[in-house]
Design a protein around this motif. Structure first.
Motif, short mmCIF file in Angstrom:
data_model
loop_
_atom_site.label_atom_id
_atom_site.label_comp_id
_atom_site.label_asym_id
_atom_site.label_seq_id
_atom_site.Cartn_x
_atom_site.Cartn_y
_atom_site.Cartn_z
N LEU A 284 0.87 -1.17 0.00
CA LEU A 284 0.00 0.00 0.00
C LEU A 284 0.90 1.22 0.00
N TRP A 285 0.91 1.97 -1.10
CA TRP A 285 1.86 3.07 -1.24
C TRP A 285 1.12 4.36 -1.60
N THR B 213 3.19 -0.87 4.10
CA THR B 213 2.82 0.47 3.63
C THR B 213 4.09 1.26 3.39
N ASP C 116 4.74 -1.19 8.75
CA ASP C 116 4.29 0.15 8.41
C ASP C 116 5.48 1.03 8.04
N PHE D 223 -2.56 5.16 -3.01
CA PHE D 223 -3.35 6.11 -2.22
C PHE D 223 -2.95 7.52 -2.62
N LYS E 95 -3.41 4.24 4.79
CA LYS E 95 -2.77 2.97 4.39
C LYS E 95 -2.73 1.97 5.55
N SER E 96 -2.11 2.38 6.64
CA SER E 96 -2.03 1.47 7.78
C SER E 96 -3.40 1.29 8.43
#
Length: 301
Positions: A101-102, A197, A163, A239, A109-110
């Protein structure tokens, strides 16, 4: 045999017995300190979230996870649905992908990883495996293979979560992650997924990529090894910064959820002013505003 000789033999026997006891004690200590010894110890309690303590080689339970309810995550509907479906497949015992998730800071994200985990565990769906969330710190990535060996034997499904993962120049710890994600002799256990992330799509700074390409004899090869790390995630979920309507919808959703009494016009004006003072609109800015508002109204969220 003289009394003196007998006494000498008795003393020697006692010395040998003491040495034998000491050697046995040392052997037990070494066995306990070895990876195999530590990994054979019980790892799970009743908690559904843990933190991996690389120093002691143990899982520390997290009684209360700091998380936002899944239904309150706004402006990320597409990626939310994808990650939820991927994690559901995994919890059902089916195939699923590691996920990166970037993107923009503060856009959930987290929060999404933790919310999906809680949402599935609370769903009550029959046939789901026990789903455990394990957080591993960025600086402990080199201990990831050891963690995998610890949990591979457990009768549960695990999401190992890191994370804010990224790597700088001259770092080599990313190799441990590459081995686990794909290509290593042991590989990733069937009961484990890895979610990470990062603000960086390729987990390394852009100027580092450009610098190594410009100075290398074979520019492409200079960064291929590090860039290929992100390729080993089956899911790339991006994101992006949110617009004003989405930002305001986030805040209204939080206010309704937590029972904060404020009219729309006042909320809009104050929320826009709050974002302007921080130079950004994001989920993080939204919840910070809501916490401030809740405090003014004598409530805790």
């Amino acid at each position: 045999m003289s009394k003196k000789d007998a006494a000498g033999k008795g003393a020697a026997g006692k010395d040998l017995a003491a040495i034998a006891d000491a050697l046995e004690s040392i052997a037990k200590s070494l066995a306990a300190m070895s990876p195999a010894g530590r990994e054979s110890a019980p790892t799970l309690g009743s908690a559904d979230a843990y933190h991996w303590d690389a120093g002691s080689g143990s899982l520390q339970p997290v009684p209360k996870v700091s998380r936002v309810p899944f239904k309150l995550l706004r402006g990320i509907d597409d990626v939310s649905d994808i990650l939820l479906q991927n994690t559901l497949q995994f919890a059902r015992g089916f195939s699923a992908n590691n996920a990166l998730l970037w993107g923009a800071r503060g856009m959930g994200k987290s929060s999404l990883v933790k919310a999906v985990h809680a949402h599935i565990n609370a769903s009550g769906e029959t046939g789901l495996k026990r789903l455990i969330l394990i957080e591993i710190a960025r600086e402990d990535i080199e201990a990831l293979p050891k963690l995998m060996r610890v949990i591979a034997r457990e009768d549960a499904r695990f999401i190992v979560f890191c994370d804010d993962l990224s790597f700088d120049k001259d770092e080599t710890s990313y190799k441990s992650l590459k081995t686990i994600l794909d290509g290593g002799l042991e590989g990733r256990p069937d009961n484990v997924l890895f979610y990470a992330t990062s603000n960086r799509r390729h987990l390394m700074p852009r100027d580092m990529v450009e610098n190594e390409r410009s100075t290398a004899i074979t520019p492409g090869e200079a960064v291929d090894e590090k860039v290929s790390l992100s390729d080993r995630f089956g899911l790339w979920l991006g994101f992006h910064n949110c617009d004003q309507p989405t930002y305001l919808a986030m805040i209204r959703g939080y206010c309704d959820e937590y029972g904060l009494d404020i009219d729309d016009d006042t909320l809009r004006a104050r929320a826009i002013e709050w974002a302007a003072t921080r130079g950004a609109r994001s989920g993080r800015v939204a919840i910070q505003f809501v916490r401030n508002l809740a405090g003014e109204q004598g409530k805790a969220v």
